[in-house]
Design an enzyme around this catalytic site. Structure first.
Site, short mmCIF file in Angstrom:
data_model
loop_
_atom_site.label_atom_id
_atom_site.label_comp_id
_atom_site.label_asym_id
_atom_site.label_seq_id
_atom_site.Cartn_x
_atom_site.Cartn_y
_atom_site.Cartn_z
N GLU A 1 1.68 0.30 -4.95
CA GLU A 1 1.23 1.58 -5.47
C GLU A 1 2.44 2.51 -5.54
O GLU A 1 3.02 2.84 -4.50
CB GLU A 1 0.18 2.20 -4.55
N ASP B 1 0.86 -1.18 0.00
CA ASP B 1 0.00 0.00 0.00
C ASP B 1 0.90 1.24 0.00
O ASP B 1 1.86 1.30 0.76
CB ASP B 1 -0.86 -0.05 1.27
#
Ligand code: CA
Length: 657
Positions: free
Chosen positions: A369, A340
Site C-alpha cells: 500500500e 501493509d
C-alpha cells in the site's frame, strides 16, 4: 531527540547515547537462539540494557521459570549466554533491566518458535519441522510479475463455512486438502483455486498476531490479524495445536508445499509498519524507543492509525525487516510479500528488501500500500509512497485510481463510479487499463489531481476493484445501485472483473468476489463474526455463471501475452484506446504481435451504459470470445465482420481479429 531520555536514569547505557543514531549497530549474525543437542546459545541486542537475563520454562504458558541465567555484555549492544544442556522442548523469555527497572518478559525480537499466544519463545530444532518432501519443494515457475493473478484470502473466510467440505476449517491445513467439495458438488479449497486458475494466493496476516486468544479456540474468534506480535512465527490460531511450537511451523510449510504442488505461489501480508501495541511490545521490552518513531511531544507517532509507527530508517529496524522477509522466503519458501501501509517505511529499506530477495530469487514478488493513515515522521521524498514507486523498481503498489474509478471512492460506500454508469471516471479506468504508466491517450493531471502517473512499469501497479478493506464488490454494487436486480449486479461485477483482468497491471481478486460473496454490507469487517466474513460456498452453485466468467477471463489472460505486456514501452506501442460514443464506455485495441505469437489484434470494450454501444473498429473479421456475460476463449462465441462492434448494455466484449 529528546524522547529517549524519558526512561533513562540509574546506570543504564541509555545515558551514554544522546540520540538513536548513537546506538551501536550489531554487524554479526543476528540470532537470538541457536540450538544444538549439546548446547543452546542465547543472544539479545539490547544496547541500552543495564542487565539482561534469560529465563527457562518447561511450558509455553503458566508456571515459573525453572532457571534464570544472567547474560553477558558483548560487542555491538549484544548480550549473550550459553546453556550446555539439551534444551529441546523448553521455552524461554528475555528480561531487560534499564534504569534499575526490569521490563517485562519478552520472547525477544526474532523468536522463530513460540508457545501458545506467543508469550514465550521455544527451543526447537527447526529442521525437524520440515514436512516430508520439503527438500524438493520448489516455487512454481513464473516469468514476470505481469503474469501474476493474485487471490487475496483470509484463512477463516475461505474455509470456515461447513459447506466447504473441508476438515481443517479455518486452518493452514485447509489449503492442503485436495478433493473437497460442497454437497452440491462444487470444488472448494485448493481445488477451487486450481479451477479458477489464479497464480498466487495472498494470505492475510499469518505471522503471530495478538487479538485471537489461542488458548480459547473453543469459541469463535475473528480478526484480520493486523496486530503483530511475533513477526517470525506463524499465527497459532491457524494451527491445529497452538501449544506445540513445531505444529504451526510444520503446518504452514505443509500449506506452502501443497499450494506449490498445485502450481500456486504464496504471498504473505506483512505488517512491519506497526505492532499490536507499543507499550509492552517485544520491541519496547528490549530497546525502548528505538524501533518506533515519536512525535514532537515525545509520544508514539501514529502514521499507521493503530497507535504507533515503526522506524525502518534506523539501522537495526531496517535490518530486522530485511532479515525477517528473507527468513520467510528461505525457511518457509514464501514467494512474495504484501506490505501493509508500505509508505510508513522508507525507500531505502524497501530497496534493500528488494535486493535481498533478488539474491534469493528475483521472481519473489514485493507489493504494498503506497499510502499511510496519518503522515509519518519522515519527509515525503524518503517514504515508499505511491508517488515514489518510480525509485523502487520491482516493487508494486495498489492503484486506488483504478479501484475508485471502477467502484467508487474509498471513504463513501454510497458513491459509485464507472461500473454503475456514473460519468467522469473513464480516464481513471483507462489509467488502470494501461497499468498506471504514462500513455499518450490517458489524460492525467499535471499537478495534484487524483490521476497522476506513478508507475514506471505496468507490473508496478496492482489492478483491483475490491480487497479485504471496504465493502466486497457485491455489497458495493448493492449500496451504490440500490434496486438493481441480482442479474444486473452480476453483470456489473463481470464488467469490473473484465477491467481488472485485461489491465496491464497485476490483477488482484478478493476471495469470494468470483462467487458474489457478500459481507452483509459490512465494510470494516476486521472483527466481524464468521456470519459476516465466511464465504458461503453454496454461492458457487448459485452464481456459477460469474465463477465461470472469471475463470474464463483468467484463462484468456494467461493464453494471450498481449494482456500482460510487462513493459511500459510495449504498452504505449501496442495498447490503443478507441473512440467511444459516451463516457460510460471504454474501448481499447491491443495491436500487433509483441512476442511473435499467433494473435493479431484484440479489441476490448467495457460498456457500463444502459444502452448498447457501437464502436468503430478497423475493417475486418473478428472472433468473439467474450460478450453479454459469456466467455469462451477456446471455441469462441461466433464471429462478426465489418467495421463496427455492437456491445450489449452493461457488458464487456472481447474480440480477436
Ligand atoms: Ca497469536
Amino acid at each position: 531527540m529528546s524522547v529517549i531520555a524519558a526512561a533513562g536514569c540509574g546506570s543504564s547505557h541509555q545515558d551514554e547515547f544522546s540520540s538513536f543514531d548513537d546506538y551501536p549497530v550489531f554487524a554479526g549474525e543476528w540470532e537470538e537462539m541457536v540450538y544444538s543437542p549439546s548446547s543452546t546459545r542465547f543472544s539479545l541486542w539490547a544496547p541500552t540494557a543495564q542487565e539482561v537475563r534469560v529465563l527457562l520454562y518447561d511450558a509455553g504458558q503458566g508456571g515459573s521459570a525453572y532457571k534464570m541465567l544472567p547474560m553477558e555484555e558483548a560487542d555491538g549492544g549484544m548480550w549473550k549466554t550459553t546453556v550446555e544442556e539439551d534444551l529441546n522442548g523448553k521455552f524461554y523469555t528475555f528480561n531487560v533491566k534499564i534504569g534499575d527497572v526490569w521490563l517485562g518478559d519478552t520472547p525477544g525480537l526474532l523468536a522463530r518458535a513460540v508457545g501458545v499466544n506467543g508469550d514465550r519463545a521455544a527451543v526447537i530444532d527447526l529442521d525437524a519441522t520440515d514436512p516430508q518432501g520439503w527438500d524438493s519443494d520448489r516455487r512454481p515457475p513464473m516469468k514476470g510479475f505481469s503474469d501474476m493473478v493474485i487471490y487475496e484470502m483470509h484463512h477463516r473466510d475461505f474455509s470456515i463455512d461447513t459447506v466447504s467440505g473441508i476438515r481443517n476449517r479455518g486452518k493452514f491445513l485447509a489449503l492442503t486438502e485436495e478433493g473437497t467439495a460442497t454437497y452440491l458438488g462444487e470444488k472448494t479449497g485448493i481445488d477451487h483455486l486450481k479451477e479458477l486458475g489464479v497464480t498466487h494466493v495472498q494470505i492475510l496476516p499469518s505471522f503471530d498476531f495478538s487479538t485471537v486468544d489461542e488458548a480459547r479456540l473453543d469459541r469463535p474468534q475473528y480478526n484480520w490479524g493486523y496486530d503483530p506480535k511475533n513477526y517470525n512465527v506463524p499465527e497459532g490460531s491457524y494451527s491445529t495445536d497452538p501449544y506445540r511450537p513445531d505444529v504451526r511451523i510444520r503446518e504452514f510449510k505443509q500449506m506452502v508445499m501443497a499450494l506449490h504442488r498445485a502450481g500456486i505461489r504464496v504471498i504473505m501480508d506483512v505488517a512491519y509498519n506497526h505492532t499490536a501495541m507499543a507499550r509492552g511490545s517485544n520491541f519496547e521490552r528490549t530497546v525502548p524507543g528505538y524501533f518506533y518513531r515519536h512525535a514532537e511531544d515525545g509520544k508514539f507517532a501514529d502514521a499507521s492509525g493503530c497507535g504507533n509507527e515503526t522506524a525502518s530508517e534506523r539501522p537495526m529496524m531496517r535490518r530486522f525487516m530485511v532479515e525477517s522477509v528473507c527468513y520467510w522466503a528461505n525457511e518457509y519458501h514464501v514467494d512474495g510479500f504484501r506490505f501493509d501501509l508500505m509508505a510508513v517505511h522508507d525507500v531505502r529499506t524497501m530497496k534493500e528488501i528488494r535486493s535481498a530477495l533478488d539474491r534469493i530469487d528475483p521472481t519473489i514478488y514485493v507489493g504494498g500500500e503506497g499510502w499511510t493513515v496519518n503522515p509519518p515522521q519522515l519527509p515525503e521524498e524518503q517514504l515508499a509512497l505511491k508517488r515514489n514507486i518510480g525509485c523502487l523498481p520491482g516493487i508494486a503498489a495498489f492503484s486506488d485510481e483504478f479501484r475508485d474509478s471502477l467502484r467508487g471512492v474509498w471513504d463513501d460506500d454510497s458513491k459509485g463510479a464507472f461500473l454503475i454508469g456514473k460519468r467522469g471516471f473513464s480516464d481513471g479506468v483507462k489509467f488502470g487499463l494501461a497499468g498506471g504508466v504514462p500513455h499518450p491517450q490517458v489524460k492525467t493531471d499535471s499537478v495534484d489531481g487524483p490521476l497522476r502517473n506513478w508507475a514506471e512499469e505496468p507490473s508496478q501497479m496492482i489492478s483491483y476493484m475490491s480487497c479485504h478493506d471496504d465493502k466486497c464488490i457485491t455489497d458495493r454494487i448493492r449500496s451504490t445501485l440500490p434496486g438493481a436486480s441480482v442479474q444486473e449486479q452480476e453483470a456489473l461485477i463481470k464488467l469490473g472483473m473484465t477491467a481488472v483482468l485485461t489491465s496491464q497491471g497485476i490483477p488482484f481478486i478478493f476471495a469470494g468476489d468470483e462467487v458474489m460473496r457478500s459481507k452483509l454490507g459490512v465494510s470494516n469487517s476486521y472483527v466481524s463474526p464468521d456470519s459476516v466474513n465466511a464465504i458461503d460456498w453454496r454461492n458457487k452453485t448459485v452464481y456459477r455463471d460469474l465463477f465461470d466468467y472469471t475463470k474464463g477471463l483468467i484463462a484468456m489472460r494467461k493464453a494471450h501475452p498481449a494482456f500482460r505486456l510487462g513493459d511500459a514501452e510495449l504498452v504505449r506501442k501496442h495498447l490503443e484506446f478507441l473512440p467511444v460514443p459516451s463516457d460510460n464506455v471504454v474501448a481499447f485495441r491491443l495491436v500487433g504481435t509483441p512476442g511473435g505469437d499467433s494473435w493479431l489484434n484484440t479489441v476490448v470494450v467495457l460498456n457500463a451504459d444502459t444502452a448498447p454501444a457501437e464502436i468503430d473498429v478497423p475493417e475486418g473479421k473478428y472472433w468473439i470470445v467474450c460478450h453479454e456475460g459469456k466467455i469462451d476463449n477456446v471455441t469462441g462465441l461466433g464471429t462478426v465482420s465489418g467495421n463496427k462492434l455492437t456491445v450489449a448494455p452493461r457488458s464487456a466484449m472481447i474480440v480477436h481479429q
